[in-house]
Design a protein around this motif. Structure first.
Motif, PDB file in Angstrom:
ATOM      1  N   ALA A  26       0.837  -1.207   0.000  1.00  9.88           N
ATOM      2  CA  ALA A  26       0.000   0.000   0.000  1.00  9.88           C
ATOM      3  C   ALA A  26       0.867   1.249   0.000  1.00  9.88           C
ATOM      4  N   GLY A  31      -0.934   3.991  -1.907  1.00 11.52           N
ATOM      5  CA  GLY A  31      -2.151   3.881  -1.114  1.00 11.52           C
ATOM      6  C   GLY A  31      -3.373   3.914  -1.988  1.00 11.52           C
ATOM      7  N   PRO A  37     -10.669  -1.466   1.963  1.00  9.51           N
ATOM      8  CA  PRO A  37      -9.776  -2.538   2.381  1.00  9.51           C
ATOM      9  C   PRO A  37     -10.529  -3.752   2.915  1.00  9.51           C
TER      10      PRO A  37
END
Length: 98
Positions: A26, A31, A37
């Motif tokens: 990530a 990210g 998630p």
């Protein structure tokens, strides 16, 4: 250009790294915040798009055509974002399964 064997090996290494250290992936990937998630679909976005569309219908009923057209565009953009996130999430899930 990588050969098929090299591409297969690279994909295998990527999957292994994702399993072993998802936080590192990530961070290195910048990210990916567009996909939840937890793997949940973007239902809040779909709900928001529905509420905005209802507001557009109310504005049409009142006769405020310019405001209704702006709110309708907002609803379409929100629904498009929800569909985009859902498609991306499904593609990520398919990638993880492979």
């Amino acid at each position: 250009m990588l050969s098929k064997e090299d591409s297969r090996r690279l994909a295998q290494l990527e999957r292994q790294l994702r399993r072993e250290d998802p936080d590192f992936c990530a961070r290195m990937g910048g990210g990916n915040f567009s996909v939840s998630p937890t793997g949940r679909p973007p239902f809040p976005l779909f709900l928001l798009a529905t509420l905005i569309a209802v507001a557009a219908v109310v504005l049409v009923a009142v006769g405020w055509w310019i405001a209704a057209s702006i709110v309708t565009a907002w609803a379409v953009i929100t629904a498009s974002a929800a569909v985009h996130r859902l498609r991306k999430q499904r593609a990520e899930a398919a990638y993880r399964r492979s």
